[in-house]
Enzyme design. Structure first.
Site, PDB file in Angstrom:
ATOM      1  N   GLY A   4       0.814  -1.221   0.000  1.00 43.81           N
ATOM      2  CA  GLY A   4       0.000   0.000   0.000  1.00 43.81           C
ATOM      3  C   GLY A   4       0.838   1.258   0.000  1.00 43.81           C
ATOM      4  O   GLY A   4       0.335   2.343  -0.299  1.00 43.81           O
ATOM      5  N   GLY A  37     -14.217  13.619 -33.850  1.00 40.42           N
ATOM      6  CA  GLY A  37     -14.300  13.898 -32.420  1.00 40.42           C
ATOM      7  C   GLY A  37     -13.008  14.474 -31.895  1.00 40.42           C
ATOM      8  O   GLY A  37     -13.004  15.275 -30.946  1.00 40.42           O
ATOM      9  N   ALA A  38     -11.910  14.081 -32.529  1.00 37.63           N
ATOM     10  CA  ALA A  38     -10.617  14.551 -32.045  1.00 37.63           C
ATOM     11  C   ALA A  38     -10.476  16.067 -32.229  1.00 37.63           C
ATOM     12  O   ALA A  38      -9.788  16.730 -31.461  1.00 37.63           O
ATOM     13  CB  ALA A  38      -9.495  13.805 -32.747  1.00 37.63           C
TER      14      ALA A  38
HETATM   15  C1  HXC Z   1      10.401  -3.662   9.655  1.00 34.20           C
HETATM   16  C2  HXC Z   1      11.898  -3.931   7.978  1.00 34.20           C
HETATM   17  C3  HXC Z   1      10.877  -3.878   7.023  1.00 34.20           C
HETATM   18  C4  HXC Z   1       9.562  -3.693   7.468  1.00 34.20           C
HETATM   19  C5  HXC Z   1      12.729  -4.138   5.992  1.00 34.20           C
HETATM   20  N1  HXC Z   1      13.031  -4.107   7.298  1.00 34.20           N
HETATM   21  N2  HXC Z   1      11.418  -4.012   5.798  1.00 34.20           N
HETATM   22  N3  HXC Z   1      11.652  -3.820   9.275  1.00 34.20           N
HETATM   23  N4  HXC Z   1       9.360  -3.597   8.803  1.00 34.20           N
HETATM   24  N5  HXC Z   1       8.557  -3.613   6.634  1.00 34.20           N
HETATM   25  C6  HXC Z   1      14.347  -4.195   7.901  1.00 34.20           C
HETATM   26  C7  HXC Z   1      14.994  -5.559   7.740  1.00 34.20           C
HETATM   27  O1  HXC Z   1      14.605  -6.420   8.770  1.00 34.20           O
HETATM   28  C8  HXC Z   1      16.475  -5.204   7.821  1.00 34.20           C
HETATM   29  O2  HXC Z   1      16.804  -4.992   9.175  1.00 34.20           O
HETATM   30  C9  HXC Z   1      16.531  -3.857   7.150  1.00 34.20           C
HETATM   31  O3  HXC Z   1      15.219  -3.337   7.190  1.00 34.20           O
HETATM   32  C10 HXC Z   1      16.982  -3.957   5.725  1.00 34.20           C
HETATM   33  O4  HXC Z   1      16.199  -4.939   5.066  1.00 34.20           O
HETATM   34  P1  HXC Z   1      16.844  -6.074   4.151  1.00 34.20           P
HETATM   35  O5  HXC Z   1      15.781  -7.084   3.926  1.00 34.20           O
HETATM   36  O6  HXC Z   1      18.131  -6.525   4.734  1.00 34.20           O
HETATM   37  O7  HXC Z   1      17.172  -5.247   2.846  1.00 34.20           O
HETATM   38  P2  HXC Z   1      17.041  -5.698   1.337  1.00 34.20           P
HETATM   39  O8  HXC Z   1      17.671  -7.036   1.137  1.00 34.20           O
HETATM   40  O9  HXC Z   1      17.552  -4.557   0.535  1.00 34.20           O
HETATM   41  O10 HXC Z   1      15.485  -5.888   1.071  1.00 34.20           O
HETATM   42  C11 HXC Z   1      14.627  -4.781   1.121  1.00 34.20           C
HETATM   43  C12 HXC Z   1      13.161  -5.258   1.068  1.00 34.20           C
HETATM   44  C13 HXC Z   1      12.896  -6.327   2.141  1.00 34.20           C
HETATM   45  C14 HXC Z   1      12.885  -5.823  -0.322  1.00 34.20           C
HETATM   46  C15 HXC Z   1      12.290  -4.009   1.235  1.00 34.20           C
HETATM   47  O11 HXC Z   1      13.408  -5.845   3.389  1.00 34.20           O
HETATM   48  C16 HXC Z   1      11.460  -6.646   2.294  1.00 34.20           C
HETATM   49  O12 HXC Z   1      10.877  -7.422   1.515  1.00 34.20           O
HETATM   50  N6  HXC Z   1      10.831  -6.093   3.326  1.00 34.20           N
HETATM   51  C17 HXC Z   1       9.453  -6.344   3.619  1.00 34.20           C
HETATM   52  C18 HXC Z   1       8.596  -5.627   2.620  1.00 34.20           C
HETATM   53  C19 HXC Z   1       7.129  -5.760   2.942  1.00 34.20           C
HETATM   54  O13 HXC Z   1       6.519  -6.809   2.691  1.00 34.20           O
HETATM   55  N7  HXC Z   1       6.600  -4.734   3.613  1.00 34.20           N
HETATM   56  C20 HXC Z   1       5.229  -4.683   3.963  1.00 34.20           C
HETATM   57  C21 HXC Z   1       4.497  -4.232   2.685  1.00 34.20           C
HETATM   58  S1  HXC Z   1       2.815  -4.069   2.985  1.00 34.20           S
HETATM   59  P3  HXC Z   1      18.301  -5.239   9.725  1.00 34.20           P
HETATM   60  O14 HXC Z   1      18.168  -5.009  11.188  1.00 34.20           O
HETATM   61  O15 HXC Z   1      18.648  -6.634   9.355  1.00 34.20           O
HETATM   62  O16 HXC Z   1      19.167  -4.236   9.048  1.00 34.20           O
HETATM   63  C22 HXC Z   1       2.677  -2.501   3.390  1.00 34.20           C
HETATM   64  C23 HXC Z   1       1.308  -2.134   3.736  1.00 34.20           C
HETATM   65  C24 HXC Z   1       1.117  -0.670   3.591  1.00 34.20           C
HETATM   66  O17 HXC Z   1       3.562  -1.746   3.403  1.00 34.20           O
HETATM   67  C25 HXC Z   1      -0.337  -0.440   3.684  1.00 34.20           C
HETATM   68  C26 HXC Z   1      -0.701   0.942   3.286  1.00 34.20           C
HETATM   69  C27 HXC Z   1      -2.139   1.040   3.011  1.00 34.20           C
END
Ligand code: HXC
Length: 513
Positions: free
Chosen positions: A166, A400-401
């Protein structure tokens, strides 16, 4: 004092040196480096540097970082105030927490009160998983503010890293998105979920990279080859925009003579109506110093939109592009142009429309996908717009354009045509085939039919496919020499600078979405 200096130092390090190094290794800048590039030197006033999150679940109380993963505040760009937030991926992946959202909302509220643009730099793993619904409520609070700010202050989103789930919707609610090539991506569901649900294997880049959003989805308006280039694009874009909807865009000092003629324009339209040309050559020729900031350059290339100045007056350009799909209007082109026209209208930016359009793109694909409702968006946008509207028909304005492209009847203020203009219900060949269908069916061979069509098409072109018929009724204000186009546009813009026009009072229109 010592403590203040130490705390500030700590905050500036974000998630620490190791994570900063990891960020650089990915070819990305840090949140603060990005702000340094974006803002005038020494202009940044930071808010909430000492904010930390309040979560204890999942041992998160052991991971406290000053600023909590987002840098917020205000500064200036070319001396003009902007509010900013910049997500810090080195702190818990730049994930959005309750406090992090409160920081963002604070600058959004201030930007609205002050009447200054908002620039958000996104680089985040999305909702902070450990905070659950509190994080989600943070997103919703940002969305609400994006909506209230829409049409009041310009909102620009940079995507310089992941932007998933989101989280994509705050940028999508803003006016312009800038992505960095190869280091940023946006999607509602990532490759892993896609694989589980549909079985499709796809990479981050192929699903939501800058190139995909520039060419296929149209989600991004600009792509920088690097983050630095993306930031330069934001600055350039801002130079065309007012601070808010109650102000005019800045008037730039112009060194390019207003009465500069371009003889080449007199011969730029090919003799044969079926031969294309590049409408951008015309845009570059008439704009101040040939400068044109094109928006959504790679998307729906049959229509060209973007910003120029005319004698320093910031202006939006909408132009059919004969070089691509013959300049036909299709669904994507209609939506692209409609959105641009509405943006210009919201922010007091006059619109110059260059017309060379053979009609709407025919075919079942377009009909099934809704060319009717999408084409209506462009009619609506032009008809609703009250900013100065200048239209130049360069060549074809068929069917129309003709009506859609800022015609007189859609409150076009100044409508000019070049002598090469052809304004009619449809092109000559199609018209003869419809008008003489019965006679043609009676003819025995193809050669006879072709001869008949060619002869009558020539008569039809003589009668209708010219600007004089439209000028006779006052639908065209004047037929102008192409080489004079720049001067005529500038004089019209200057005259129209005091134009006042209003729409009837209403809660809002019911634009065909
Ligand atoms: C808490 C998070 C996090 C999250 C990443 N981190 N995403 N912590 N909440 N959503 C933390 C990791 O644990 C890690 O901590 C650090 O950030 C870096 O992440 P990495 O995974 O090591 O980095 P990378 O390999 O570059 O991958 C990045 C990433 C991946 C692709 C974004 O972290 C990921 O898939 N994260 C989850 C994404 C996700 O599903 N989010 C929720 C989406 S739904 P450390 O301590 O190890 O450094 C959403 C709903 C919104 O957002 C709704 C709005 C309406």
């Amino acid at each position: 004092m010592k403590r203040l200096i130490a705390e500030r130092e700590k905050a500036r390090l974000g998630g620490g040196e190791k994570r900063i190094e990891a960020q650089h290794k990915k070819g990305k800048l840090t949140a603060r480096e990005r702000l340094d590039l974006l803002l005038d030197e020494g202009s940044f006033e930071e808010y909430d540097m000492f904010v930390t999150h309040r979560t204890t679940d999942f041992d998160l109380d052991k991971e406290l970082f000053l600023s909590d993963g987002v840098i917020t505040g205000h500064g200036t760009i070319d001396g003009r105030t902007v509010y900013v937030y910049s997500q810090d991926f080195t702190v818990l992946g730049g994930s959005l927490s309750e406090t992090n959202a409160l920081k963002i909302c604070k600058v959004m509220d201030q930007a609205m009160k002050v009447g200054a643009p908002l620039i958000g730099i996104n680089d985040s793993g999305g909702a902070r998983i450990q905070e659950g619904v509190r994080s989600l409520s943070g997103y919703a609070s940002i969305f609400q503010r994006n909506i209230m700010a829409s049409g009041v202050i310009p909102q620009i989103s940079a995507i310089f890293g992941p932007c998933a789930g989101g989280a994509v919707y705050s940028p999508a609610l803003t006016d312009f998105i800038v992505m960095a090539d190869k280091t940023s991506y946006m999607f509602v569901t990532g490759p892993k979920v896609v694989k589980t649900v549909t079985g499709e294997s796809i990479t981050d880049e192929d699903l939501g990279g800058a190139s995909v959003h520039a060419t296929k989805s149209g989600v991004t308006h600009f792509v920088g080859a690097s983050e630095t280039e993306g930031i330069l694009l934001i600055k350039k874009l801002l130079s065309y925009l007012p601070q808010n909807n109650l102000e005019e865009p800045p008037l730039v000092v112009c060194s390019d003579p207003a009465d500069r003629l371009d003889e080449n324009l007199n011969t730029i339209i090919p003799e044969k109506p079926s031969i294309p040309y590049d409408v951008k050559d015309i845009i570059h020729s008439i704009a101040d110093n040939g400068e044109f900031l094109e928006v959504q350059r790679q998307y729906a290339r049959n229509i060209v939109v973007g910003f120029v100045t005319f004698n320093g007056i910031s202006t939006g350009i909408v132009a059919n592009q004969p070089n691509y799909l013959a300049g036909c209007l299709d669904i994507n082109a209609s939506r692209k142009a409609a959105r641009f026209v509405r943006f210009c209208d919201a922010f007091n930016i006059p619109i110059v429309t260059l017309v060379d359009v053979p009609g709407f793109l025919p075919g079942s694909a377009q009909e099934f996908e809704g060319i009717i409702v999408n084409g209506a968006k462009l009619i609506f946008a032009y008809g609703e717009a009250t900013v100065p509207k200048i239209t130049i028909i360069l060549r074809k304005a068929y069917g129309g354009a003709y009506c859609v492209m800022s015609s007189k009847q859609l409150r076009g203020d100044v409508n000019y045509a070049w002598p090469t203009a052809e304004i009619a219900v449809m092109g000559p060949i199609g018209a003869i085939e419809v008008l003489y269908n019965r006679d043609l069916q009676k003819m025995e061979n193809a050669a006879e039919r072709a001869k008949f069509v060619a002869e009558n098409a020539a008569d039809y072109r003589e009668k209708f496919s010219n600007p004089y018929e439209a000028a006779k009724y006052g639908y065209i204000d004047d037929i102008i020499e192409p080489r004079n186009t720049r001067f005529r546009i500038i004089r019209a813009l200057q005259t129209l600078s005091t134009k006042k026009d209003v729409n009837p009072p209403k809660k809002h229109s019911t634009l065909p979405l």
